[in-house]
Design an enzyme around this catalytic site. Structure first.
Site, PDB file in Angstrom:
ATOM      1  CB  VAL A   1      -0.927   0.024   1.225  1.00  0.00           C
ATOM      2  CG1 VAL A   1      -1.786   1.284   1.209  1.00  0.00           C
ATOM      3  CG2 VAL A   1      -1.808  -1.217   1.248  1.00  0.00           C
TER       4      VAL A   1
ATOM      5  CG  ASN B   1      20.222  -8.341 -14.028  1.00  0.00           C
ATOM      6  OD1 ASN B   1      20.898  -8.612 -13.032  1.00  0.00           O
ATOM      7  ND2 ASN B   1      18.970  -8.735 -14.145  1.00  0.00           N
TER       8      ASN B   1
ATOM      9  N   GLY C   1       9.600   2.363   1.659  1.00  0.00           N
ATOM     10  CA  GLY C   1       9.114   3.155   2.785  1.00  0.00           C
ATOM     11  C   GLY C   1      10.126   4.136   3.330  1.00  0.00           C
TER      12      GLY C   1
END
Length: 587
Positions: A278, A480, A531
């Protein structure tokens, strides 16, 4: 004779003439540091710095996994000088609920890949790029691309020899075909499924990664950082100049942050599987600083609500929660469990409404309204939900929906909760028909973003018929063998197709902040960093805040815009992308 040769040598390099110019120029200024100013004056006549060596080493990323660091050394005014370094983020395609042996095999492969990348950097790439100007990004990326293509061909040759050797060696080659006819003969359930509904498209195989490919991406980014350092400009501006053919942009827009508030792990005992992350998106009228502060307030209130549910983190709380669930009664929202590797709270819920109503309550408690003062984005990670035996998505424990039913569910969700303005991976990449349906139904209200559904973009260079499903935007990750030039080219194409570019942070992040500069320089619409906890993620938010401050001080900061795409008015069923990134080795 020596004096005559010296005089000719200096005259040939115009030293007397330039010395006279310097003295005449500096005398009226009477600088406090005369010799320093003379050094500055003559430095503009010195040769451009060139790469003298690369140094690769194995380091650890933010989750303790091995990854690659690349250092660039240049010859600057006849001296070897360390210019910069970059640490690559590591990316794993192993799901959360993978078996221990799968995880162990992935760790071994990762270690071998990093070891190979270190060898490439210290040996082949260091020799190959020696004496190249650090500001020649195009040439560096061209050479890196050719080197990687040769490595892919070498790997294919090895595979071909191994396959030929396997054919010669006697073995149970006839065994694999035998189960197939048995399944067809006695498979009544299979017949029923085929009669009742059309089968889902099979999952595409995971995109193969060539061992050592980190060396290509790490070296390309390190050279870009070196070029910015030598040019004495910030990396974000250096990237913007590369994208716009050295034309400096008059104004720059910061990408809107998608800040992860909750990580709802799908292997928790709670029922809700549909939501993986979320995320909060601040409104465009706020500065980044104001938006981050508002998100912190919401995070504090969410933490308070989770802790005030009466159960603190720990095994005892978890066991009580399990009893409440097994009794068939409504369980209260689960407590705060821990901080995820994404830098956010980890928790779980029994249904989507429970989660969203708690979000609304948290915002209301601090005087905010979802849909006006803050918006939500949900990462569904639908590819992790598919039950291939049933041919349906498991959105709640024991609750399954077909791809068409998923579309109807999302339409109802956005209707009931219009403050959700972005869905990431609402469907698997293989469900192209349903991607078109959901875009036509919701594209004018919500961003439909492909993250896992876009991983095969890197194959477009070899197969131009491959295209991504219809979507509003694509999450790009610098991992990569991706090169800086590839990102510049790809974002230009996405811009032309009215796709939103989102730069995303991989699971195994490092303290390297370059991703933020790439996002700003490339003009990305959103930045998905995780976050507001864990140093490797917070460092990137701090870098974004610093860039906002710098652009505002220079008067070049432009306000971002939220513009949805009305797919219903478009005639094309799918958006096709031309070749952009190099194809990895095909297993």
């Amino acid at each position: 004779r020596m004096r005559r040769e010296a005089a000719e040598f200096y005259r040939g390099h115009r030293v007397p003439e330039r010395m006279e110019e310097a003295l005449n120029t500096l005398f009226p200024l009477r600088p406090g540091d005369l010799y320093g100013e003379l050094a500055n004056y003559f430095s503009k006549f010195s040769k451009a710095p060139v790469i003298c060596k690369l140094v690769g080493r194995k380091v650890l990323d933010g989750v303790g996994q091995p990854t690659l660091e690349v250092e660039i050394y240049c010859t600057v005014k006849n001296y070897e000088k360390r210019i910069c370094s970059t640490v690559m983020a590591s990316h794993s395609q192993i799901p959360e609920n993978a078996l221990p042996e799968t995880t162990e095999a992935d760790e071994k492969e990762r270690n071998y890949s990093v070891h190979t990348a270190v060898e490439w950097v210290n040996e082949s790439l260091s020799t190959m790029l020696r004496d190249l100007e650090s500001t020649d990004q195009c040439q560096a990326d061209r050479m890196l691309g050719e080197y990687f293509a040769n490595k892919v061909e070498e790997r294919k040759e090895i595979q071909k020899r191994e396959e030929e050797a396997a054919k010669v060696t006697p073995g149970p080659a006839s065994c694999p075909p035998t189960p197939i006819p048995k399944q067809k003969k006695g498979g009544k359930p299979v017949k029923k499924v085929l009669v009742e509904e059309s089968p889902i498209p099979p999952a595409e195989p995971a995109e193969p990664v060539l061992c050592g490919s980190l060396a290509i991406g790490g070296t390309s980014l390190a050279i870009a950082k070196a070029g910015a350092t030598i040019s004495r400009v910030p990396l974000y501006l250096y990237i913007a100049l590369l994208k716009h053919d050295q034309e400096s942009p008059k104004q720059m827009t910061l990408p809107l942050p998608m800040v992860t508030l909750l990580n709802c792990e799908k292997n928790l005992p709670t029922k809700l599987k549909l939501v993986k992350e979320v995320m909060l998106i601040p409104p465009v009228e706020l500065s980044l600083k104001q938006g981050i502060e508002r998100i912190q307030d919401i995070q504090k209130e969410m933490t308070r609500l989770l802790e005030s549910s009466g159960k603190m983190p720990g095994p005892q709380a978890d066991s009580k929660k399990g009893k409440a669930q097994s009794s068939g009664k409504k369980a209260p929202p689960p407590p705060l469990k821990r901080i995820s590797h994404l830098g956010c709270l980890t928790t779980g819920y029994d249904n989507l409404e429970q989660l969203l109503l708690l979000m609304q309550t948290a915002c209301k408690n601090i005087g905010l309204e979802l849909g006006a003062d803050m918006y939500l984005a949900i990462n569904c990670a639908a590819h992790e939900l598919m039950d291939y035996d049933k041919g349906k998505y498991e959105i709640l424990t024991g609750t399954f929906k077909s791809p068409d039913e998923m579309v109807a569910m999302y339409v109802e969700m956005i209707s009931n909760f219009p403050f959700i303005i972005a869905l990431i991976d609402p469907l698997r990449k293989e469900d192209r028909e349903q991607w078109s349906s959901i875009c036509c139904a919701l594209g004018s209200k919500c961003y439909l973003i492909a993250e896992d559904a876009a991983t095969h973009i890197s194959r477009l260079k070899t197969d131009r018929n491959i295209n991504i499903a219809m979507c509003s935007g694509v999450v790009l990750k610098y991992i990569n063998q991706t090169k800086v030039s590839d990102l510049i080219e790809l974002t230009g194409i996405l811009d032309g197709q009215r796709h939103i570019t989102i730069l995303g942070s991989p699971d195994g992040e490092s303290l390297d902040e370059s991703l933020v500069d790439l996002a700003v320089g490339l003009g990305a619409g959103f930045l998905k960093l995780g976050g507001l906890s864990r140093g490797e993620r917070v460092a990137k938010y701090n870098r974004l805040l610093a860039i906002e401050e710098e652009l505002a001080a220079n008067g070049t900061l432009r306000e971002a815009k939220l513009e949805f795409i009305d797919f219903a008015g478009e005639s094309q069923p799918e958006e096709q992308l031309p070749d952009v990134l190099p194809a990895p080795e095909q297993d």
